[in-house]
Design a protein around this motif. Structure first.
Motif, PDB file in Angstrom:
ATOM      1  N   TYR A 151       0.829  -1.206   0.000  1.00  4.86           N
ATOM      2  CA  TYR A 151       0.000   0.000   0.000  1.00  4.86           C
ATOM      3  C   TYR A 151       0.864   1.256   0.000  1.00  4.86           C
ATOM      4  O   TYR A 151       1.874   1.317   0.698  1.00  4.86           O
ATOM      5  CB  TYR A 151      -0.887   0.044   1.254  1.00  4.86           C
ATOM      6  N   LYS A 161       3.657  -1.677  10.592  1.00  2.00           N
ATOM      7  CA  LYS A 161       3.548  -0.230  10.713  1.00  2.00           C
ATOM      8  C   LYS A 161       3.664   0.418   9.341  1.00  2.00           C
ATOM      9  O   LYS A 161       4.212  -0.139   8.396  1.00  2.00           O
ATOM     10  CB  LYS A 161       4.654   0.311  11.621  1.00  2.00           C
ATOM     11  N   VAL A 162       3.132   1.628   9.255  1.00  2.00           N
ATOM     12  CA  VAL A 162       3.258   2.439   8.051  1.00  2.00           C
ATOM     13  C   VAL A 162       4.550   3.227   8.147  1.00  2.00           C
ATOM     14  O   VAL A 162       4.851   3.825   9.176  1.00  2.00           O
ATOM     15  CB  VAL A 162       2.047   3.391   7.930  1.00  2.00           C
ATOM     16  N   LEU A 190       3.959  20.440   2.715  1.00  2.00           N
ATOM     17  CA  LEU A 190       4.865  19.290   2.760  1.00  2.00           C
ATOM     18  C   LEU A 190       4.061  18.055   2.333  1.00  2.00           C
ATOM     19  O   LEU A 190       2.996  17.784   2.885  1.00  2.00           O
ATOM     20  CB  LEU A 190       5.401  19.095   4.183  1.00  2.00           C
ATOM     21  N   SER A 238       3.176   0.622   3.349  1.00  2.00           N
ATOM     22  CA  SER A 238       3.096  -0.470   4.324  1.00  2.00           C
ATOM     23  C   SER A 238       2.773  -1.768   3.597  1.00  2.00           C
ATOM     24  O   SER A 238       2.428  -1.775   2.414  1.00  2.00           O
ATOM     25  CB  SER A 238       2.044  -0.195   5.399  1.00  2.00           C
ATOM     26  N   ARG A 239       2.904  -2.878   4.327  1.00  2.00           N
ATOM     27  CA  ARG A 239       2.535  -4.165   3.783  1.00  2.00           C
ATOM     28  C   ARG A 239       1.364  -4.732   4.557  1.00  2.00           C
ATOM     29  O   ARG A 239       1.045  -4.250   5.638  1.00  2.00           O
ATOM     30  CB  ARG A 239       3.709  -5.148   3.839  1.00  2.00           C
ATOM     31  N   SER A 289      -1.549  19.269  10.863  1.00  2.00           N
ATOM     32  CA  SER A 289      -1.189  17.857  10.875  1.00  2.00           C
ATOM     33  C   SER A 289      -1.319  17.269   9.482  1.00  2.00           C
ATOM     34  O   SER A 289      -2.051  17.805   8.644  1.00  2.00           O
ATOM     35  CB  SER A 289      -2.114  17.099  11.829  1.00  2.00           C
ATOM     36  N   PRO A 290      -0.625  16.166   9.223  1.00  2.00           N
ATOM     37  CA  PRO A 290      -0.775  15.509   7.920  1.00  2.00           C
ATOM     38  C   PRO A 290      -2.209  15.040   7.704  1.00  2.00           C
ATOM     39  O   PRO A 290      -2.885  14.599   8.637  1.00  2.00           O
ATOM     40  CB  PRO A 290       0.180  14.312   8.014  1.00  2.00           C
ATOM     41  N   ARG A 336       8.874  19.324   0.010  1.00  2.00           N
ATOM     42  CA  ARG A 336       8.260  20.611   0.348  1.00  2.00           C
ATOM     43  C   ARG A 336       7.976  21.350  -0.955  1.00  2.00           C
ATOM     44  O   ARG A 336       8.886  21.714  -1.692  1.00  2.00           O
ATOM     45  CB  ARG A 336       9.185  21.428   1.246  1.00  2.00           C
ATOM     46  N   LEU A 390       3.979  14.066   2.062  1.00  2.00           N
ATOM     47  CA  LEU A 390       4.586  12.875   2.649  1.00  2.00           C
ATOM     48  C   LEU A 390       4.076  11.623   1.945  1.00  2.00           C
ATOM     49  O   LEU A 390       2.871  11.452   1.765  1.00  2.00           O
ATOM     50  CB  LEU A 390       4.247  12.781   4.141  1.00  2.00           C
ATOM     51  N   GLN A 431       0.645  18.059   4.293  1.00  2.00           N
ATOM     52  CA  GLN A 431       0.719  18.744   5.582  1.00  2.00           C
ATOM     53  C   GLN A 431       0.984  20.228   5.343  1.00  2.00           C
ATOM     54  O   GLN A 431       2.091  20.616   4.961  1.00  2.00           O
ATOM     55  CB  GLN A 431       1.805  18.146   6.465  1.00  2.00           C
ATOM     56  N   TRP A 451       0.411   5.614   0.241  1.00  2.00           N
ATOM     57  CA  TRP A 451      -0.440   6.777   0.464  1.00  2.00           C
ATOM     58  C   TRP A 451       0.363   8.031   0.206  1.00  2.00           C
ATOM     59  O   TRP A 451       1.584   8.046   0.394  1.00  2.00           O
ATOM     60  CB  TRP A 451      -0.915   6.839   1.931  1.00  2.00           C
ATOM     61  N   PHE A 485       6.810   6.341   6.763  1.00  2.00           N
ATOM     62  CA  PHE A 485       6.721   7.608   6.055  1.00  2.00           C
ATOM     63  C   PHE A 485       8.079   8.024   5.518  1.00  2.00           C
ATOM     64  O   PHE A 485       9.116   7.795   6.146  1.00  2.00           O
ATOM     65  CB  PHE A 485       6.213   8.712   6.994  1.00  2.00           C
ATOM     66  N   TYR A 519       0.210  11.920   1.755  1.00  2.00           N
ATOM     67  CA  TYR A 519      -0.362  12.816   2.747  1.00  2.00           C
ATOM     68  C   TYR A 519       0.130  14.236   2.454  1.00  2.00           C
ATOM     69  O   TYR A 519       1.251  14.434   1.965  1.00  2.00           O
ATOM     70  CB  TYR A 519       0.074  12.427   4.168  1.00  2.00           C
ATOM     71  N   MET A 550      -4.486  12.675   4.772  1.00  2.00           N
ATOM     72  CA  MET A 550      -4.373  11.811   3.605  1.00  2.00           C
ATOM     73  C   MET A 550      -4.955  12.484   2.375  1.00  2.00           C
ATOM     74  O   MET A 550      -6.061  13.028   2.421  1.00  2.00           O
ATOM     75  CB  MET A 550      -5.068  10.478   3.866  1.00  2.00           C
TER      76      MET A 550
END
Lengths: 111, 113
Positions: A32, A98-99, A86, A92-93, A43-44, A106, A88, A38, A34, A101, A36, A46
């Motif tokens: 996967y 965990k994901v 920014l 992840s799998r 905050s970031p 920028r 990002l 920011q 994504w 980043f 994001y 999606m």
């Protein structure tokens, strides 16, 4: 340790121009991706996700994914000053890992 | 839906003091993540819970940092003996599942003097 590399570190595009951002994962098992966004002081949030090879478009934003090369890219057409932020990339799998980043690109859209 | 709630929004501590940061995930989300963000280091993963169980704490500095999730409605990040290099924005995020979209809270800005 999986790494997510993003390029360029920073990018300046004129208003109305095209911004192209790149992201590559070092984990051959990643499933996967994504993107994001920011904004400064926020905050970031999606922006887009992509899980299959190919292209996905949402308004001015297009993401591409090549799973063989573990590379994804984000393209913003008709860039607006409000797109300055920014960006990002995250990967992840499956299996509850965990994901991870990347360090981000920028983007500054100059009026 | 109020989103992910983090308190306090700002915290100032003296060197050597303890700081406890709180996070309330979105109701129904099973996964909670803690990150630290600075200009220099970017967004750093700290730790991750799923269904309240710790899954991965590989990003946690071992000696002074600890995180808990005593129930599904809140998680805490505790930093003992805070140091100036701990100054950062600490972000909490939750997701419906561990691999889904993450929703970030507003963050807690920690300043260690």
């Amino acid at each position: 340790q999986q790494k997510v590399q993003q390029s360029p570190e920073s990018l300046i595009v004129p208003e109305g121009g095209m911004a192209s951002l790149n992201c590559t994962s070092s984990d051959r098992n990643v499933d996967y991706f994504w993107w994001y966004r920011q904004h400064s002081g926020k905050s970031p949030k999606m922006l887009m996700s992509i899980f299959s090879n190919g292209e996905k478009e949402e308004g001015r934003f297009t993401v591409h994914l090549n799973k063989a090369s573990l590379h994804t890219s984000l393209h913003i057409r008709d860039s607006q000053p409000s797109d300055s932020a920014l960006y990002l990339c995250a990967a992840s799998r499956t299996g509850g890992y965990k994901v991870v980043f990347g360090s981000g690109t920028r983007l500054l859209v100059s009026p | 839906n109020a989103g992910v709630i983090q308190t306090p929004r700002h915290k100032v501590t003296g060197k050597g003091q303890e700081a406890t940061l709180w996070c309330e995930p979105i109701s129904g989300h099973s996964a909670v993540f803690w990150y630290r963000q600075t200009i220099v280091q970017g967004l750093e993963f700290l730790t991750y819970f799923r269904n309240q169980a710790p899954i991965d704490d590989s990003g946690m500095p071992k000696e002074r940092f600890s995180a808990q999730m005593p129930n599904q409605s809140h998680s805490t990040l505790k930093i003992q003996s805070t140091q100036p290099q701990d100054s950062a924005v600490y972000l909490c995020a939750s997701s419906f599942s561990g691999t889904g979209e993450q929703y970030f809270g507003p963050g807690t800005r920690l300043t260690v003097l």
